[in-house]
Design an enzyme around this catalytic site. Structure first.
Site, PDB file in Angstrom:
ATOM      1  N   ASN A 228       0.848  -1.187   0.000  1.00  0.00           N
ATOM      2  CA  ASN A 228       0.000   0.000   0.000  1.00  0.00           C
ATOM      3  C   ASN A 228       0.886   1.241   0.000  1.00  0.00           C
ATOM      4  O   ASN A 228       2.105   1.132  -0.045  1.00  0.00           O
ATOM      5  CB  ASN A 228      -0.952  -0.019   1.196  1.00  0.00           C
ATOM      6  CG  ASN A 228      -0.195  -0.121   2.514  1.00  0.00           C
ATOM      7  OD1 ASN A 228       0.603   0.742   2.845  1.00  0.00           O
ATOM      8  ND2 ASN A 228      -0.452  -1.188   3.269  1.00  0.00           N
ATOM      9  N   ASP A 325      -4.247 -10.785  12.160  1.00  0.00           N
ATOM     10  CA  ASP A 325      -4.810  -9.516  12.611  1.00  0.00           C
ATOM     11  C   ASP A 325      -4.057  -9.098  13.874  1.00  0.00           C
ATOM     12  O   ASP A 325      -4.407  -9.491  14.993  1.00  0.00           O
ATOM     13  CB  ASP A 325      -6.301  -9.681  12.893  1.00  0.00           C
ATOM     14  CG  ASP A 325      -7.011  -8.343  13.081  1.00  0.00           C
ATOM     15  OD1 ASP A 325      -6.357  -7.409  13.601  1.00  0.00           O
ATOM     16  OD2 ASP A 325      -8.191  -8.241  12.725  1.00  0.00           O
ATOM     17  N   PHE A 344      -5.176   2.161  14.160  1.00  0.00           N
ATOM     18  CA  PHE A 344      -5.390   3.208  13.164  1.00  0.00           C
ATOM     19  C   PHE A 344      -6.385   2.708  12.129  1.00  0.00           C
ATOM     20  O   PHE A 344      -6.418   1.504  11.828  1.00  0.00           O
ATOM     21  CB  PHE A 344      -4.072   3.586  12.484  1.00  0.00           C
ATOM     22  CG  PHE A 344      -3.320   4.681  13.190  1.00  0.00           C
ATOM     23  CD1 PHE A 344      -3.113   5.907  12.581  1.00  0.00           C
ATOM     24  CD2 PHE A 344      -2.823   4.487  14.473  1.00  0.00           C
ATOM     25  CE1 PHE A 344      -2.431   6.922  13.241  1.00  0.00           C
ATOM     26  CE2 PHE A 344      -2.139   5.487  15.133  1.00  0.00           C
ATOM     27  CZ  PHE A 344      -1.941   6.713  14.516  1.00  0.00           C
TER      28      PHE A 344
END
Length: 421
Positions: A228, A325, A344
């Site tokens: 990303n 996760d 976040f």
């Protein structure tokens, strides 16, 4: 965090009233912005003295600087009058902060090499006052290995930076190296001065905080990966702000083109699985700030060799599986759960609703949400506008430099952990 917690942070300019700043203006077309910076600083009550280098006088005049500051402008190392009134040693120690703006490639090189051939460089070599530099130069100069090495050297010595921006330049080229806008330099000055007073109290002394930052790279084959746009700047700034409050910080960083922050244990990882393992190994901790933009999925079986494109063939199908996760894992109840876990949420729409749902789903204490939709320039940029969501509700913060976001968040963490809110 209570919704009114942000109101306890210093109001704009409150960290500057009565502060003594020594501004060094070196040569470069961007020197005109130093005059705008002077206006911003004096309007907020800062006490300014200025040094103008010989190259600096090619772009701004001593008279204009003196008119804005109301103070004598210093230029000559060997002026007997100046030495009688204010020796260069005393001048360097009469300030709370020294700001070099603009900081040309030349003066940065001299600072790194320890040269002292004029008033500015002699003062910088002789001082023990904190220094903040705002670089400004041509993109090729900024990216030259010599400058990159000089910046790394200065960072290692504790020099702070108002990072240059990317954009069109007076020379007609485009890229990083433009002097940060005066408002951004002002924010960096406020953060630097606030950090000095914070360090004196060290409210997080004896506390351990884990911070994750940057993206993760999930390999498809040896040359391709899923990633990303995260730069890691916000997470790195948070790690540094916490360290200035006395915390022992472990920074777990994905691939980010940023230097290791001085005095902070930095663990470099590539993938989400590696990041989870590093975070687990760093526990226990008093708090965890999961600022990393972890990829949600990875390829189930990355290819050992480069996947070759075959003419006429369909693109290869990627079998994606969920990544661990990390936020939910460390938020789960257990003996190693930190007292405060912050996640976040980068959202492109319905920011508060999506972030509130994420907080409930993950089980963390706070969520720091931001809008990363088209035109926001948050991911990869140097500014951020966040909403801190807690059990008490949503607290919206105004647009500010990521360093200032980090400072305010670190203060909120300290207040929560120490019960001083």
């Amino acid at each position: 965090m209570p919704a009114e917690a942000a109101d306890s942070a210093p109001a704009p300019g409150s960290t500057l009233r009565g502060k003594r700043i020594l501004l060094i203006i070196s040569g470069g077309i961007a020197a005109y912005k130093s005059l705008l910076l002077i206006r911003l600083l004096t309007a907020r009550g800062a006490q300014l003295r200025c040094i103008l280098t010989r190259a600096g006088t090619e772009f701004v005049t001593p008279l204009s600087v003196q008119a804005l500051t109301g103070e004598k402008v210093y230029q000559d190392l060997f002026s007997l009058t100046d030495e009688q009134e204010m020796g260069h040693i005393a001048l360097s120690r009469s300030a709370d902060l020294i700001v070099v703006c603009p900081a040309s490639a030349d003066i940065l090189a001299k600072m790194a090499a320890g040269l002292a051939d004029d008033l500015a460089t002699t003062l910088l070599l002789a001082t023990d006052t904190p220094v903040l530099a705002a670089p400004a130069m041509n993109v090729r100069m900024w990216q030259h290995p010599a400058t990159v090495s000089n910046i790394a050297t200065l960072r290692g010595r504790g020099i702070m930076f108002a990072e240059p921006e990317e954009g069109p330049m007076a020379c007609g080229e485009f890229g990083p190296g433009r002097l940060a806008e005066p408002e951004t330099v002002l924010s960096a000055i406020q953060t630097a001065l606030a950090s000095q007073s914070e360090a004196q109290s060290a409210p997080l002394a004896g506390r351990h905080v884990i911070v994750t930052a940057g993206p993760t790279h999930e390999p498809i084959d040896p040359v391709r990966y899923i990633a990303n746009r995260s730069s890691g700047r916000q997470g790195y700034a948070i790690a540094e702000a916490l360290a200035r409050l006395g915390a022992r910080v472990t920074l777990v960083s994905g691939p980010a083109d940023l230097p290791d922050p001085p005095g902070i244990r930095t663990l470099r990882v590539e993938t989400a699985c590696e990041m989870e393992a590093a975070v687990r190994a760093a526990l226990p901790a008093d708090a965890a700030v999961c600022a990393a933009a972890v990829a949600d999925w990875r390829v189930a079986h990355a290819a050992d060799l480069k996947i070759k494109k075959k003419e006429g063939s369909a693109p290869p199908a990627l079998n994606l599986v969920p990544n661990p996760d990390i936020l939910a894992s460390i938020s789960a109840p257990g003996p190693d759960r930190p007292a405060l876990v912050i996640g976040f949420a980068a959202e492109t729409d319905h920011v508060i609703a999506h972030a509130t749902a994420k907080r409930a789903r993950k089980g963390c204490d706070w969520i720091v949400a931001n809008d990363v939709g088209p035109g926001t320039n948050v991911m990869g940029g140097r500014e951020n506008r966040v909403i801190v969501i807690s059990e008490s509700g949503a607290d919206s913060w105004p647009l500010m430099a990521k360093t200032e976001v980090a400072r305010r968040l670190a203060h909120s963490i300290a207040e929560h952990l120490t019960g001083s809110a």
